[in-house]
Every structure is written in structure tokens, then in C-alpha cells.
Design a protein around this motif. Structure first.
Motif, PDB file in Angstrom:
ATOM      1  N   GLU A  92       0.820  -1.206   0.000  1.00 12.12           N
ATOM      2  CA  GLU A  92       0.000   0.000   0.000  1.00 12.12           C
ATOM      3  C   GLU A  92       0.858   1.263   0.000  1.00 12.12           C
ATOM      4  OE1 GLU A  92      -3.314   0.086  -0.455  1.00 12.12           O
ATOM      5  OE2 GLU A  92      -2.977  -2.046  -0.795  1.00 12.12           O
ATOM      6  N   HIS A  93       2.120   1.122   0.435  1.00  7.21           N
ATOM      7  CA  HIS A  93       3.030   2.278   0.382  1.00  7.21           C
ATOM      8  C   HIS A  93       3.202   2.781  -1.048  1.00  7.21           C
ATOM      9  CE1 HIS A  93       4.229   2.440   4.557  1.00  7.21           C
ATOM     10  NE2 HIS A  93       4.538   1.150   4.556  1.00  7.21           N
ATOM     11  N   LEU A  94       3.013   1.895  -2.025  1.00  6.82           N
ATOM     12  CA  LEU A  94       3.157   2.295  -3.420  1.00  6.82           C
ATOM     13  C   LEU A  94       1.981   3.128  -3.906  1.00  6.82           C
ATOM     14  CD1 LEU A  94       4.469  -1.064  -4.921  1.00  6.82           C
ATOM     15  CD2 LEU A  94       5.796   0.978  -4.431  1.00  6.82           C
ATOM     16  N   LEU A  95       0.862   3.059  -3.185  1.00  7.17           N
ATOM     17  CA  LEU A  95      -0.359   3.739  -3.615  1.00  7.17           C
ATOM     18  C   LEU A  95      -0.564   5.075  -2.927  1.00  7.17           C
ATOM     19  CD1 LEU A  95      -2.751   0.638  -3.658  1.00  7.17           C
ATOM     20  CD2 LEU A  95      -1.463   1.621  -5.563  1.00  7.17           C
ATOM     21  N   ILE A  96       0.340   5.417  -2.014  1.00  7.53           N
ATOM     22  CA  ILE A  96       0.225   6.682  -1.294  1.00  7.53           C
ATOM     23  C   ILE A  96       0.326   7.842  -2.279  1.00  7.53           C
ATOM     24  CG2 ILE A  96       1.356   8.171   0.410  1.00  7.53           C
ATOM     25  CD1 ILE A  96       2.212   5.633   1.848  1.00  7.53           C
ATOM     26  N   GLU A  97      -0.525   8.830  -2.099  1.00  7.88           N
ATOM     27  CA  GLU A  97      -0.544   9.974  -3.003  1.00  7.88           C
ATOM     28  C   GLU A  97       0.730  10.805  -2.863  1.00  7.88           C
ATOM     29  OE1 GLU A  97      -2.245  12.217  -6.042  1.00  7.88           O
ATOM     30  OE2 GLU A  97      -2.924  10.347  -5.156  1.00  7.88           O
ATOM     31  N   LYS A  98       1.488  10.856  -3.924  1.00  6.04           N
ATOM     32  CA  LYS A  98       2.676  11.693  -4.039  1.00  6.04           C
ATOM     33  C   LYS A  98       3.689  11.496  -2.903  1.00  6.04           C
ATOM     34  CE  LYS A  98       0.379  15.270  -6.760  1.00  6.04           C
ATOM     35  NZ  LYS A  98       0.029  16.716  -6.885  1.00  6.04           N
ATOM     36  N   PRO A  99       4.177  10.278  -2.684  1.00  5.19           N
ATOM     37  CA  PRO A  99       5.245  10.110  -1.697  1.00  5.19           C
ATOM     38  C   PRO A  99       6.564  10.649  -2.251  1.00  5.19           C
ATOM     39  CG  PRO A  99       4.893   8.063  -2.849  1.00  5.19           C
ATOM     40  CD  PRO A  99       3.844   9.020  -3.357  1.00  5.19           C
ATOM     41  N   ARG A 265      -2.542  -5.330  -8.809  1.00  5.35           N
ATOM     42  CA  ARG A 265      -2.509  -4.345  -9.886  1.00  5.35           C
ATOM     43  C   ARG A 265      -2.290  -4.997 -11.245  1.00  5.35           C
ATOM     44  NH1 ARG A 265       0.640   0.986  -8.287  1.00  5.35           N
ATOM     45  NH2 ARG A 265      -0.797   1.767  -9.878  1.00  5.35           N
ATOM     46  N   ASP A 266      -3.236  -5.800 -11.635  1.00 10.26           N
ATOM     47  CA  ASP A 266      -3.156  -6.532 -12.900  1.00 10.26           C
ATOM     48  C   ASP A 266      -2.979  -5.583 -14.088  1.00 10.26           C
ATOM     49  OD1 ASP A 266      -3.641  -9.119 -14.493  1.00 10.26           O
ATOM     50  OD2 ASP A 266      -5.168  -7.768 -15.311  1.00 10.26           O
ATOM     51  N   GLU A 267      -3.571  -4.378 -13.999  1.00  7.55           N
ATOM     52  CA  GLU A 267      -3.479  -3.447 -15.128  1.00  7.55           C
ATOM     53  C   GLU A 267      -2.037  -2.988 -15.364  1.00  7.55           C
ATOM     54  OE1 GLU A 267      -3.690  -0.908 -11.527  1.00  7.55           O
ATOM     55  OE2 GLU A 267      -4.661  -2.761 -12.202  1.00  7.55           O
TER      56      GLU A 267
END
Length: 581
Positions: A92-99, A265-267
Motif C-alpha cells: 500500500e506504500h506504493l499507492l500513497i498519493e505523491k510520496p 494491480r493486474d493493469e
């Protein structure tokens, strides 16, 4: 959110002080979950297919080799991304908004793919002129020169046609010998012809010959580059076929679709697969040209048998396939380690008949188990012979004089480090610095043997210099067996040199900072393993060194097979028994 994926400078440390920080672990914490899904993807699309076609149909023109080549390249690139994801304990760290992410230039490509809105802080690496481009120009120039060298194009009929990569060559008395097959060539004489696939490393090692292309071969040889250029000049319409193939490739491979779905995240995975498939265009063209060349060679020489080592690459597959299309018996010879899940020897029932040679000469029992389980060979197709190259090398093993002089100048026990190309510069750098630290902390000197495919950029010397022990490392180019014999310990990251040292009763040290454990030796107490955690003190491990060496020797037999017999005679006898049936 601040994500830290590399050591910070003092200024950067001050900048993030007091902020919410996530440190990316240096090893894989999620037990290779995403990496395992890549194997699932390979196995599933072999069965379910792509765009409702089997992989063989989808990638197939004039033969079945295209899928096998692209399949392996796809897998290796996807596995790099999977291993990146497996280092992150909470995706989920990869999905954080603008890290804000502090990373390296090498790993930035992964963050850009999986954390698209992040701010990346890294230093751009200078891009030196590509040695590959220089090598390719030299290859073309020498291929053109070879057109006028009749000695490199034998015309007599032959009974045995061999395929062997150029990296299999050794320089002995000014001539290039094939370290795998030379004893067979000597026995067969003019009955044997060698097809030399000319892949050049980033440099020309001393063991190969400084004038590689123009050096005489001990045995009759066709240089693949010269043969291919000659073939294209005689059949210029192949160029038009290649252009048509590129057009078909673009229309056929765009918009990859499969029933298989990735859990995470298959896409993104789908987009990545499409990008990779598109990048392999020229590889498919190359395979088309080599298939045509090899088919012509089979017709010209009409050999009774075809023997190949390193046949798992796309060109080798094309060679074997051309022989099969002409009903010529095919024989594979194990070139390197065949561990579980080796993608080049992991086949579905559909592609196995086209992928396998008719018979396969293997090293030890472990290889047999994996070949039967994953490559679907049957017991009657597998013949144990051990390592062919060791038969001719063991008679020439000698002390390396350069190492002997180094020992006199640096009065420490000497550890040989045999490198192996790694999946990232980050992993390679960590391994080099771990090696330097190990030598510094244990009063050891180091002889460095770089793999032919590795860059000569001074990384290991730099690591030793920074620890103040720059005079304790030298790079030596000699046969690996001479270097094992001449040093006190052998170390590596993932090279099969570890097994060869074990068979020669040398203590072995594995340096694996990412703990990928590609050799499967992490939990073997007889091997000194340096991972991410602090290992047992080396002095304590050495207390039982004789026991370690003897146990490791017994393990090597399972991997490498018999080291005392004459495998070349066994290989030749079996081949003749097949063709004389």
C-alpha cells in the motif's frame, strides 16, 4: 510520506528528520509472493494461451523457437519487477498519493512503474558509451572480413554438427579450443564441424585471445556471424520477409490479453507485458534469419547427429529445431546449473516436444530430477556424464604465477571471488562492498575473477580502497580452475564456481546480500553464507573447516556428477549407438 530505498547523505538525513518514514528492506520480506506469481503466469498462459491462441501458435512463424526465446526474456524482466515488489512489506506504500522516494537511478525505473505519482530523488548516472554497440560494430566488420576467408567455411561433408557459444573457447598455445567439446572434435577429426555462435562479452578475456575473430580454431569451425551475413547476401529477399514480419508483429502482439489475472494491480502488469513484447521486435527478426541459415546448413551437410550446448537461448533453439525439421537426432549437453524453476527448462506438455532435444547429457542427479519434473524429459532421454569440460581441464590445472606473487606481497590467506552478472547494479554494488568488508574484518586478501559478461568498471577495487585495503585485491584472468587451485578459499554470489570449488575440496563462501539464494546453499552449514544478517564469526566457522569441506564435496557429487571418468567417450559412444540403430 517519505520512502527511503538507499543510504541517505547527511543533508538528506536532516531533511527527513521528524517526518513519517518507511525504510525499504534490503531483502525480500514477503517470501517471494510476486515472484511466485510470475511462474504461475508462465505455466498458465502455456495452457490458457494469449488472445485465445496457444503460445506456440501466437508466437510462431516457420517454427516453434520464437515463443521459447521471448518467453524466457519476458520472464526474466517480469521477475525483476516481482522481486522489487517482494522487498516491500506493505504494498500500500506504493499507492500513497505523491510520496517522496529516495532511491537509486537503477531502481527508479521500478518506482516509476509502480508508484506513478511519486517524487523521486536520485542522482542520474553517467552513461558511458555502450560496449555492446562497439562489440556489434566489430562483429559486423569481422563477419565481412570472414567472407573472404575460405578456411572458416569448410565445404566437406560432415557427420556431426555441433553448436557451441564463443564463450566456450579457451586460448591454448595460440589456438582457440572449445572447452566443452574439444576432446570430441579431436576424436572425430574432419567428421565434426563446429557452429560457433559469436556472442562477445564486454571485453576480450585473456583466456579467450585478444584477437578473437582472427585467431585460429583448433577444429573446423563456421563462425555464425560470417555464415549469417553470407546467407543474407545470397538471399536478399530475407530482408523483405523480415520487414513483413515486423509489420505482423506490431499488429499481432499489441494489446496483450490473457485469462490469467495478477493479484496485485493486474493493469500495471498487463501494460508492462505489452511494453516488453513490443521491445523484442528485432529478436524475432534475428531468429527468423538464423532459422533460415540453420535449415540451409542442415541441407548442405546432412549430418547424422546434431550436438548442442547452451542450446537454451533462442539461437540454440533454432539450431536444434532445424535439425528436428530434417529428422536429424539431437543431443543437448548441460552447460550450467539447472536449479529448480530454471525458466529455460520449464515446459508445459504442449511446448515440451519442440523445446527438448531428443537426448540430454546431464551432470549429476539433481539435474536429472529437475529435467524430468520441469522439462518433462523421460528417463531414457537423460544420460549422466558429469561435466565434459572438466575432463580436459583437470589435466592442465596448475598454480597461477600471478596469484603466487600476490601472496608473497600480501601475507594473508587469499579468497577467490568469482563474479556472476546480477539482476541490478544495486545488488552488484552491495555484493562488492560485502566482499570488501568480509576481507577487511577477517584479514584476507582477494583475487577477483570477473565473469566475461560483466562490466570492467573498477567497482570491487573501489570498495576495497574505501576500506583502506586497496592493496589486498587484484584482478586475474585465468582459467577458473587454476584460480580455485591457487587460492585458499572460493567465494561467489551465484556462480556455479561454488560447486566446482566444492568438488575440488576448497572452502566456499557465498555472498548474497539480497538473500536470493539462487544456488540453494543458504542453509548448508558446510558453506559460509553472508546474507543481510550478521553471520557466525568466520573464525568460529573455520574451527570445523575440514568437516565442512568434506561434506561440501559430497554435495557437489549430486550437482556435478562423476569427476573421475571419461565423459567424452561416453557421450560419443551413446551418440553412435543412436545413429547406428
Amino acid at each position: 510520506m517519505i520512502i527511503i530505498d538507499r543510504p541517505l547523505t547527511p543533508n538528506e538525513t536532516a531533511e527527513v528528520d521528524g517526518l513519517q518514514v518507511y525504510h525499504v528492506p534490503s531483502t525480500q520480506e514477503s517470501k517471494s509472493h510476486n515472484a511466485s506469481r510470475i511462474y504461475d503466469w508462465i505455466d498458465t498462459i502455456d495452457k490458457l494461451g494469449i488472445k485465445e491462441q496457444s503460445p506456440v501458435q501466437f508466437f510462431n512463424w516457420n517454427g516453434k523457437s520464437f515463443w521459447l526465446h521471448i518467453r524466457a526474456r519476458l520472464f526474466n524482466r517480469l521477475l525483476e519487477h516481482a522481486q522489487f515488489l517482494d522487498q516491500i512489506s506493505d504494498l500500500e506504500h506504493l499507492l500513497i498519493e505523491k510520496p517522496t522516494i529516495y532511491t537509486t537511478a537503477e531502481r527508479a525505473k521500478y518506482w516509476k512503474k509502480w508508484s506513478t505519482h511519486s517524487q523521486l530523488i536520485y542522482q542520474e548516472q553517467s552513461t558511458p558509451s555502450s560496449p555492446a554497440k562497439s562489440s556489434n560494430r566489430k562483429r559486423f566488420f569481422n563477419a565481412f572480413k570472414g567472407l573472404f576467408n575460405k578456411k572458416l567455411t569448410p565445404t566437406n561433408s560432415v557427420e556431426y554438427l555441433f553448436y557451441s557459444p564463443s564463450r566456450n573457447t579457451l586460448n591454448i598455445d595460440g589456438k582457440l579450443h572449445d572447452k566443452t567439446f574439444q576432446l570430441l572434435y579431436d576424436d572425430l577429426g574432419d567428421k565434426a564441424l563446429r557452429i560457433e555462435y559469436q556472442i562477445l562479452p564486454h571485453y576480450i578475456p585473456a583466456t579467450t585471445n585478444p584477437d578473437f575473430f582472427n585467431s585460429p580454431r583448433k577444429s573446423p569451425t563456421i563462425a555464425s556471424d560470417t555464415a549469417l551475413l553470407s546467407h543474407i547476401l545470397r538471399k536478399p529477399w530475407l530482408g523483405f520477409e523480415a520487414i513483413l514480419l515486423l509489420i505482423r508483429y506490431n499488429s499481432r502482439y499489441c494489446n496483450y490479453m490473457s485469462e490469467f489475472k495478477f493479484e496485485y494491480r493486474d493493469e500495471v502488469w498487463t501494460q508492462l507485458i505489452n511494453e516488453l513484447i513490443s521491445s523484442f521486435k528485432m529478436s524475432v527478426v534475428q531468429l527468423l534469419l538464423f532459422e533460415s541459415l540453420f535449415s540451409e546448413l542442415m541441407q548442405r551437410y546432412q549430418p547424422k547427429a546434431v550436438i548442442a550446448t547452451g542450446e537454451s537461448n533462442g539461437i540454440g533453439r533454432s539450431f536444434v529445431e532445424a535439425a528436428k525439421n530434417h529428422s536429424i537426432p539431437t543431443f543437448g549437453v548441460q552447460h550450467g546449473d539447472l536449479p529448480p524453476n530454471n525458466i529455460d527448462y520449464r515446459y508445459s506438455e504442449e511446448i515440451a516436444p519442440n523445446a527438448k532435444t531428443d537426448y540430454f547429457f546431464y551432470w549429476g542427479e539433481e539435474s536429472k530430477v529437475n529435467l524430468m519434473k520441469q522439462a518433462l524429459y523421460t528417463p531414457d532421454q537423460l544420460i549422466p556424464v558429469g561435466q565434459l569440460e572438466f575432463e580436459q581441464i583437470k589435466a592442465r590445472i596448475t598454480v597461477n604465477e600471478e596469484v603466487e606473487q600476490f601472496k608473497k606481497k600480501a601475507p594473508y590467506p587469499v579468497v577467490l571471488f568469482a563474479s556472476q552478472p546480477q539482476q541490478s547494479s544495486d545488488s552488484r554494488t552491495k555484493t562488492a562492498y560485502a566482499l570488501a568488508s568480509f576481507c577487511a574484518n577477517n584479514q584476507l586478501a582477494c583475487v577477483l575473477k570477473l565473469h566475461p559478461a560483466e562490466q570492467r568498471d573498477g567497482l570491487h577495487q573501489k570498495a576495497f580502497d574505501e576500506l583502506g585495503i586497496g592493496d589486498r585485491i587484484i584482478e586475474v584472468n585465468d582459467d577458473i580452475y587454476n584460480l580455485i587451485y591457487s587460492t585458499d578459499y572460493t567465494s561467489t554470489c551465484y556462480s556455479t564456481t561454488a560447486w566446482e570449488a566444492m568438488s575440488m575440496k576448497k572452502p566456499v563462501i557465498i555472498i548474497d546480500p539480497l538473500e536470493l539464494d539462487l544456488l540453494g546453499l543458504k542453509d548448508e552449514g558446510s558453506i559460509y553464507y553472508i546474507g543481510s544478517a550478521t553471520p557466525m564469526p568466520f573464525e568460529q566457522w573455520k574451527e570445523k573447516i575440514n568437516r565442512h569441506v568434506n561434506h561440501a564435496y559430497s554435495l557437489s557429487y549430486q550437482k556435478l556428477g562423476d569427476r573421475e571418468s571419461s565423459p567424452s567417450q561416453k557421450v560419443l559412444g551413446f551418440i553412435n549407438s543412436v545413429i547406428n540403430r
